[in-house]
Scaffold this motif. Sequence first.
Motif, PDB file in Angstrom:
ATOM      1  N   VAL A 127     -34.408  16.145  -3.594  1.00 30.78           N
ATOM      2  CA  VAL A 127     -33.453  15.517  -2.673  1.00 30.78           C
ATOM      3  C   VAL A 127     -32.835  14.258  -3.285  1.00 30.78           C
ATOM      4  N   GLU A 128     -33.561  13.599  -4.195  1.00 31.71           N
ATOM      5  CA  GLU A 128     -32.974  12.450  -4.887  1.00 31.71           C
ATOM      6  C   GLU A 128     -31.797  12.904  -5.752  1.00 31.71           C
ATOM      7  N   ALA A 129     -31.954  14.017  -6.460  1.00 29.44           N
ATOM      8  CA  ALA A 129     -30.863  14.543  -7.280  1.00 29.44           C
ATOM      9  C   ALA A 129     -29.667  14.930  -6.400  1.00 29.44           C
ATOM     10  N   LEU A 130     -29.937  15.549  -5.264  1.00 34.65           N
ATOM     11  CA  LEU A 130     -28.857  15.910  -4.339  1.00 34.65           C
ATOM     12  C   LEU A 130     -28.184  14.654  -3.780  1.00 34.65           C
ATOM     13  N   LEU A 131     -28.982  13.652  -3.452  1.00 33.84           N
ATOM     14  CA  LEU A 131     -28.437  12.401  -2.933  1.00 33.84           C
ATOM     15  C   LEU A 131     -27.516  11.753  -3.966  1.00 33.84           C
ATOM     16  N   ARG A 132     -27.940  11.734  -5.211  1.00 33.80           N
ATOM     17  CA  ARG A 132     -27.102  11.159  -6.279  1.00 33.80           C
ATOM     18  C   ARG A 132     -25.795  11.936  -6.425  1.00 33.80           C
ATOM     19  N   LYS A 133     -25.864  13.261  -6.299  1.00 38.31           N
ATOM     20  CA  LYS A 133     -24.665  14.103  -6.388  1.00 38.31           C
ATOM     21  C   LYS A 133     -23.702  13.788  -5.232  1.00 38.31           C
ATOM     22  N   ALA A 134     -24.242  13.635  -4.022  1.00 33.84           N
ATOM     23  CA  ALA A 134     -23.405  13.315  -2.860  1.00 33.84           C
ATOM     24  C   ALA A 134     -22.771  11.943  -3.017  1.00 33.84           C
ATOM     25  N   ARG A 135     -23.544  10.981  -3.512  1.00 32.38           N
ATOM     26  CA  ARG A 135     -23.018   9.628  -3.717  1.00 32.38           C
ATOM     27  C   ARG A 135     -21.919   9.632  -4.774  1.00 32.38           C
ATOM     28  N   GLU A 136     -22.093  10.440  -5.817  1.00 34.12           N
ATOM     29  CA  GLU A 136     -21.070  10.551  -6.858  1.00 34.12           C
ATOM     30  C   GLU A 136     -19.775  11.114  -6.275  1.00 34.12           C
ATOM     31  N   VAL A 145     -14.552  14.714  -1.577  1.00 25.19           N
ATOM     32  CA  VAL A 145     -15.047  14.529  -0.207  1.00 25.19           C
ATOM     33  C   VAL A 145     -15.856  15.747   0.224  1.00 25.19           C
ATOM     34  N   GLN A 146     -15.338  16.939  -0.068  1.00 24.28           N
ATOM     35  CA  GLN A 146     -16.032  18.165   0.322  1.00 24.28           C
ATOM     36  C   GLN A 146     -17.356  18.307  -0.413  1.00 24.28           C
ATOM     37  N   LEU A 147     -17.391  17.931  -1.702  1.00 21.85           N
ATOM     38  CA  LEU A 147     -18.639  17.968  -2.465  1.00 21.85           C
ATOM     39  C   LEU A 147     -19.689  17.077  -1.797  1.00 21.85           C
ATOM     40  N   ALA A 148     -19.299  15.872  -1.425  1.00 23.60           N
ATOM     41  CA  ALA A 148     -20.236  14.961  -0.766  1.00 23.60           C
ATOM     42  C   ALA A 148     -20.727  15.551   0.558  1.00 23.60           C
ATOM     43  N   LYS A 149     -19.810  16.086   1.363  1.00 22.77           N
ATOM     44  CA  LYS A 149     -20.191  16.676   2.658  1.00 22.77           C
ATOM     45  C   LYS A 149     -21.120  17.874   2.474  1.00 22.77           C
ATOM     46  N   ASP A 150     -20.777  18.743   1.524  1.00 26.09           N
ATOM     47  CA  ASP A 150     -21.602  19.933   1.289  1.00 26.09           C
ATOM     48  C   ASP A 150     -22.993  19.562   0.796  1.00 26.09           C
ATOM     49  N   THR A 151     -23.081  18.544  -0.042  1.00 28.21           N
ATOM     50  CA  THR A 151     -24.371  18.138  -0.581  1.00 28.21           C
ATOM     51  C   THR A 151     -25.223  17.493   0.499  1.00 28.21           C
ATOM     52  N   VAL A 152     -24.620  16.677   1.356  1.00 26.76           N
ATOM     53  CA  VAL A 152     -25.366  16.108   2.488  1.00 26.76           C
ATOM     54  C   VAL A 152     -25.850  17.234   3.405  1.00 26.76           C
ATOM     55  N   ALA A 153     -25.009  18.234   3.630  1.00 28.78           N
ATOM     56  CA  ALA A 153     -25.409  19.377   4.453  1.00 28.78           C
ATOM     57  C   ALA A 153     -26.572  20.136   3.814  1.00 28.78           C
ATOM     58  N   GLU A 154     -26.584  20.220   2.486  1.00 29.90           N
ATOM     59  CA  GLU A 154     -27.692  20.886   1.783  1.00 29.90           C
ATOM     60  C   GLU A 154     -28.992  20.112   1.984  1.00 29.90           C
ATOM     61  N   ILE A 155     -28.930  18.795   1.890  1.00 29.25           N
ATOM     62  CA  ILE A 155     -30.118  17.969   2.133  1.00 29.25           C
ATOM     63  C   ILE A 155     -30.596  18.178   3.568  1.00 29.25           C
TER      64      ILE A 155
END
Length: 143
Positions: free
Chosen positions: A17-26, A69-79
């Motif tokens: 989830v840390e890796a996903l969080l970093r991806k969403a933040r990016e 924006v969509q990448l961030a939203k999708d990654t947060v949804a994955e988390i």
Amino acid sequence: MSKTFTLGEAQTLLPVVEALLRKAREGQARAAEFEYEMQQLSHRIFLSGGMHVDVSVAARRRAERDKAVQLAKDTVAEIDSIGVQVKDLEEGLLDFPYLMDGRTVLLCWKLGEPAITHWHTEEEGFEGRKPLDSRFGKTERLN
């Protein structure tokens, strides 16, 4: 009832989830950069009373912003689909629901911390977080 984690499960899941969080933040940061560029362009157009704009470049930048924006939203949804709650994307705050004495509390982690070491109730939030104590030593589920 929503998913709950043992402390061991949450700690094991933390690198994922840390890796996903970093991806969403990016994605969020890239979207902010594109948004800033677009605002600067609009400001220059306004100050000059209009100017020639390469519409295809502007459209491409807007599409890149929307994609970020969509990448961030999708990654947060994955988390979220894993059962982990993103409390603050900018600060990097994640909560893992944990069942303690028949009620759900939240194991709390902030980006940069080496492990999950704090918890809080749903009402208290991050400001009310407390260090883990002996009640959190169990890593196995009872049911």
